[in-house]
Design an enzyme around this catalytic site. Structure first.
Site, short mmCIF file in Angstrom:
data_model
loop_
_atom_site.label_atom_id
_atom_site.label_comp_id
_atom_site.label_asym_id
_atom_site.label_seq_id
_atom_site.Cartn_x
_atom_site.Cartn_y
_atom_site.Cartn_z
N LYS A 124 0.85 -1.20 0.00
CA LYS A 124 0.00 0.00 0.00
C LYS A 124 0.88 1.25 0.00
CE LYS A 124 -3.97 -1.77 2.61
NZ LYS A 124 -5.00 -1.56 1.58
N ASP A 156 -7.77 -3.03 10.52
CA ASP A 156 -8.23 -4.08 9.61
C ASP A 156 -8.67 -5.35 10.36
OD1 ASP A 156 -8.89 -4.56 6.99
OD2 ASP A 156 -6.93 -5.38 6.43
N ARG A 206 -10.48 -11.44 1.87
CA ARG A 206 -11.28 -12.53 1.30
C ARG A 206 -10.54 -13.85 1.38
NH1 ARG A 206 -11.56 -9.29 -4.27
NH2 ARG A 206 -11.24 -7.60 -2.78
#
Ligand code: BES
Ligand code: MN
Ligand code: ZN
Length: 495
Positions: free
Chosen positions: A276, A287, A350
């Site tokens: 990032k 997170d 995910r």
């Protein structure tokens, strides 16, 4: 914070501050009218002098009114009487708490007795308790302590005698939600060098001990045995060992199928090899707020001793770059057997959730709800007000939307149409882990849906709602109120 339910005559109540509501247009509430009588029109006079109209959020402090035992009376604008709702009640109470002068240790209010359409005493008291706990939350900052004025310690909620039973129930529920929210905030706000997967595992064990939950904290070797290859692909680059936490609150009938909550527990998301940018990267300590919300929900249902079976699953690890880290192009084999081409290591949420969703099958759940700070795209789509909701079952979606509405912790449903699934096609595996920029929060949900085919499932993307940035940076504890409200409703339906 200490709460009490009282039916004392307000003017006789000894307290540091008594809140008195005024509707817009200087319309007096019943309490305002009766105090106006006792004080020889002191309230009408104060309003008439032009100091206050009753606009929502406005306040005016009056001191030492003769005939009133309270040290101060805080007039609080409630907005238009015909628009008064649970939402405006909350806002007015929040404004009043903010405006109550430093040094007020005890406060009293009749706000729970104000008439609100489609609401009852229980709901009003719960809402007030929740707002008070939310507003008085303080971050456990690691810095020199300054001498601060004594904080607000006691809140008395005035209700009619015949309502006190319902008020007690509401108080219990509101306080439990408030404590759950505070726990979720605490975990979210902790620095990522303290709040590691190991730390979360220990917290789960502590919580389980406090409330009698069943708990298992699986370590890397156990996770390998389960063949959670997708989850393991994310933790590979980190020196911190991962954990897979299983919490179980089994207070429903033995035969009752559980609700399973799955929380994303990335304790720090650097993006991995798909690193990032540096700006605001510190916020990626948040997170793990999905995981934190599962902890918060368990605290609340533990306190309430809710008669329901609930399982909490938390896959937790860091997402770091290193010589061992998963690379773009790597193919992982998930616990389900489906293979995943990792095209972007920053789409890691995910990857840990999909294995937890497969693990959830063994509980034969009545519903599975995952909670995740999953996509920046969800923030672009919905901003910071609602959480994004996706579901493979419309009745489950509706229940969650209703719970969010009731708890004032709203979600907004997004499509989960097959039209989007093609964006996940891969030439080298069963699917890719990203679906391009278009509809990014939807393709993330589509990815998860492939692992949630065996049960009713919903996904809450809380990327925009779990924390605030800027001067007020801090975790919000959302969506604990939504989830607890949903579970309380489920328990009521199953009795
Ligand atoms: N944790 C982030 C999502 C996120 C980003 C939440 C910013 C809140 C604010 C997630 O792991 C992530 O990095 N998602 C990527 C997905 C992309 C690579 C497909 C994103 O949203 O950019
Ligand atoms: Mn990421
Ligand atoms: Zn992430």
């Amino acid at each position: 914070m200490e709460f009490s339910i009282k039916s004392t005559a307000p003017e006789k109540l000894r307290t540091d501050c008594l809140l008195v509501g005024i509707y817009e247009g200087r319309k007096l509430t019943d309490l305002a009218k009766s105090l106006d009588e006792v004080t020889g029109k002191a309230i009408t006079l104060a309003l008439k002098s032009g100091d206050m109209e009753g606009k929502s959020g406005s306040t005016l402090i009056l001191r030492q009114l003769s005939g009133v035992a309270a040290t101060r009376v805080l007039l609080v604008g409630l907005g238009k009487a015909e628009e008064f709702s649970l939402r405006t009640l909350r806002n007015a109470f929040r404004a009043a708490l903010k405006a109550s002068p430093a040094g007020v240790e005890a406060l009293a209010t009749d706000f729970a007795s104000l008439p609100v359409k489609k609401s009852d005493i229980r709901a009003k008291v719960a809402a007030l308790a929740e707002v008070a706990l939310d507003a008085s939350y303080q971050v456990n900052a690691i810095k020199e302590k300054k001498a601060e004025p004594k904080p607000l310690k006691q809140i008395a909620l005035l209700v009619n005698k015949e309502d006190s039973g319902a008020a007690d129930t509401g108080l219990q529920q509101g306080q439990s939600v408030g404590h759950g929210v505070a726990m979720a905030k605490d975990l979210g706000n902790l620095p990522p060098n303290i709040c590691t997967p190991t730390y979360l595992g220990k917290q789960a064990e502590k919580l389980a001990k406090d409330y009698g939950f069943k708990v298992e904290v699986l370590e890397e070797a156990d996770i390998e045995k389960l063949k959670m290859g997708s989850f393991l692909g994310v933790t590979r680059g980190s020196e911190e060992p991962p954990r897979f936490i299983v919490l179980q609150h089994l207070k429903g009938k033995k035969s009752q199928k559980p609700v399973v909550l799955v929380g994303k527990g990335i304790t720090f998301d650097t993006g991995g090899i798909s690193l990032k940018p540096g700006a605001d990267m510190d916020e990626m300590k948040y997170d793990m707020c999905g995981a934190a919300s599962v902890f918060g929900v368990f605290k609340a249902i533990g306190e309430l001793d809710l008669p329901l079976n609930v399982v909490g699953l938390i896959p937790t690890c860091e997402n770091m770059p290193s010589g061992k880290a998963t690379k773009p192009g790597d193919v992982l084999t998930s616990m389900s057997g489906l293979t995943i081409e990792v095209l972007n290591t920053d789409a890691e949420g995910r990857l840990i959730l999909c294995d937890a969703l497969t693990y959830a099958e063994r509980f034969e759940p009545s519903a599975v709800i995952d909670i995740a700070t999953l996509t920046g795209a969800c923030v672009i789509a919905l901003g910071h007000h609602p959480s994004g909701l996706f579901a493979n079952n419309d009745s489950l979606a509706k229940k969650l939307l209703d719970a969010g509405e009731k708890a004032q912790d709203r979600a907004w449903q997004m499509p989960l149409w097959d039209d989007y699934q093609g964006q996940l096609d891969s030439n080298f595996a069963d699917m890719a882990n990203i679906g391009g920029r278009a509809g990014g929060s939807i393709t993330a949900a589509c990815f998860l849906s492939r692992f949630a085919k065996k049960y009713d499932w919903a996904h809450l993307d809380i990327a925009g709602t779990a924390w605030k940035s800027g001067k007020e940076k801090g975790a919000t504890g959302r969506p604990v109120p939504l989830l607890v409200t949903y579970l309380v409703q489920q328990a009521a339906e199953k009795v």
